[in-house]
Design an enzyme around this catalytic site. Structure first.
Site, mmCIF file in Angstrom:
data_model
loop_
_atom_site.group_PDB
_atom_site.id
_atom_site.type_symbol
_atom_site.label_atom_id
_atom_site.label_comp_id
_atom_site.label_asym_id
_atom_site.label_seq_id
_atom_site.Cartn_x
_atom_site.Cartn_y
_atom_site.Cartn_z
ATOM 1 N N HIS A 101 0.832 -1.210 0.000
ATOM 2 C CA HIS A 101 0.000 0.000 0.000
ATOM 3 C C HIS A 101 0.867 1.260 0.000
ATOM 4 O O HIS A 101 0.695 2.153 -0.847
ATOM 5 C CB HIS A 101 -0.912 -0.006 1.220
ATOM 6 N N GLU A 102 1.795 1.324 0.937
ATOM 7 C CA GLU A 102 2.647 2.509 1.032
ATOM 8 C C GLU A 102 3.593 2.612 -0.158
ATOM 9 O O GLU A 102 3.952 3.709 -0.583
ATOM 10 C CB GLU A 102 3.444 2.482 2.339
ATOM 11 N N HIS B 234 1.865 4.561 -2.866
ATOM 12 C CA HIS B 234 1.967 6.011 -2.655
ATOM 13 C C HIS B 234 3.378 6.504 -2.995
ATOM 14 O O HIS B 234 3.539 7.536 -3.659
ATOM 15 C CB HIS B 234 1.662 6.350 -1.195
#
Length: 350
Positions: free
Chosen positions: A17-18, A21
């Protein structure tokens, strides 16, 4: 072993997820000050270029700290300095990566399967009443009460949700869709191979797995998982389900471990855990896009509101107000997680 696998799975989900980003921010030329897995005090830190890479000790969450994410700055590479259409993919990238991970896991799981059950009817248990009512052999159940049948497992779930025993069915027949309104279908106690069980009286086909079916089943399962999240939210709002039915990280780890340990073999256990991991990944992708403060969906919602406000009034909403909203949202979210986690721990001990 399966408890460790479950904990590792959460770590992978957070990392992916990170990473979404992080990679998108770099692609948009946004300065990333820190890329961290987990929260709390740092166990490991390494500065490389402008970014500090860290591993922290509390195995919950993680973050990709971008310059100007929650405050105004004169840095031209700050997140706040970018246009809304550049911010949008950065905020959505985390959920996209979780969804993509879930699809890839499903692809691997189904590639290990020799075949799959389908919604195509091959026969009936009873004396012909279902045929006389309109169903035919080779019909494919496509919708039940307006909800799409993605998988064979959807049939029982969607039929069981309707307690009246009267359904609006849509079937595919000879390449066309046929509507069967107010179709009566009830569970009966049936005996099959010497085993008594309640069934709806329909046989369905099992088909051999090939490349085309692999892709179709993988995508349909991803769509089904997405739909299940929305159905869960509907059930919470309608009162069909309650908060006591929800599970946090502790409860999910417990379910994963139990699923793996109850499997006949280690390989079956790993596949079952992987299947649950795909569900969790897609669940997180969808939930994180809800317009709730502190979640990426909340950030996207406020981004669009702020952009519309600026377009109309030619004024900008100060970033500090948005940061206040997200701070309150984060406190409430953490409090809710703590409540659900305490409930899960209490359930384990009781």
């Amino acid at each position: 072993m399966f408890i460790l696998i479950a904990i590792l799975l959460f770590g992978v989900l957070v990392f992916v997820h990170e990473l979404g980003h992080f990679l998108t921010a770099k692609a948009m030329d946004v300065q990333v000050n820190e890329f961290s897995i987990c929260m709390g005090p740092a166990i490991f830190k390494k500065q490389k270029g402008e970014t500090l890479y860290s591993l922290r000790c509390i195995p919950i969450g993680g973050y990709c700290a971008m310059e100007g994410e929650d405050e105004e700055t004169d840095n031209p590479r700050a997140f706040s300095s970018k246009a809304w259409y550049q911010k949008l993919p950065i905020l959505a990238a985390g959920s996209f990566m979780n969804f993509l991970l879930g699809v890839l896991i499903l692809l691997v799981v189904y590639s290990c399967s020799a075949g799959v059950s389908t919604s195509r009817i091959t026969g009936f248990f009873d004396d012909g009443s279902l045929q006389r009512a309109g169903l035919q052999v080779e019909d494919e159940l496509y919708r039940i009460d307006g909800r799409r049948v993605y998988l064979y497992s959807d049939i029982g779930m969607l039929l069981d949700r309707n307690k009246t025993g009267v359904y609006d069915l849509t079937v595919k027949r000879d390449g066309k869709t046929v509507e069967l309104q107010n179709f009566e279908l009830t569970k009966k106690l049936l005996t099959e191979n010497g085993v008594e069980q309640y069934r709806y009286g329909i046989y369905f086909a099992a088909e051999e797995m090939n490349f085309g079916r692999l892709l179709k089943t993988t995508w349909n399962t991803a769509m089904d998982f997405t739909r299940l999240v929305w159905m869960g939210l509907e059930d919470l709002i309608s009162g069909f389900a309650s908060v006591k039915d929800m599970s946090g990280p502790v409860g999910i780890v417990s379910v994963i471990a139990e699923t793996g340990e109850q499997s006949a073999t280690v390989s079956d256990g790993l596949l079952s855990v992987a299947y649950l991991g795909a569900f969790i990944a897609i669940n997180l992708a969808v939930m994180n896009m809800l317009p709730i403060p502190a979640l990426d969906g909340g950030r996207i919602f406020l981004l669009l509101v702020s952009s519309a406000f600026t377009a109309v009034t030619k004024k900008k909403i100060p970033a500090k107000y948005e940061s206040y909203v997200h701070a309150v949202g984060m406190v409430l979210l953490l409090a809710f997680i703590a409540f659900v986690t305490f409930k899960d721990i209490w359930k384990l001990f009781s």
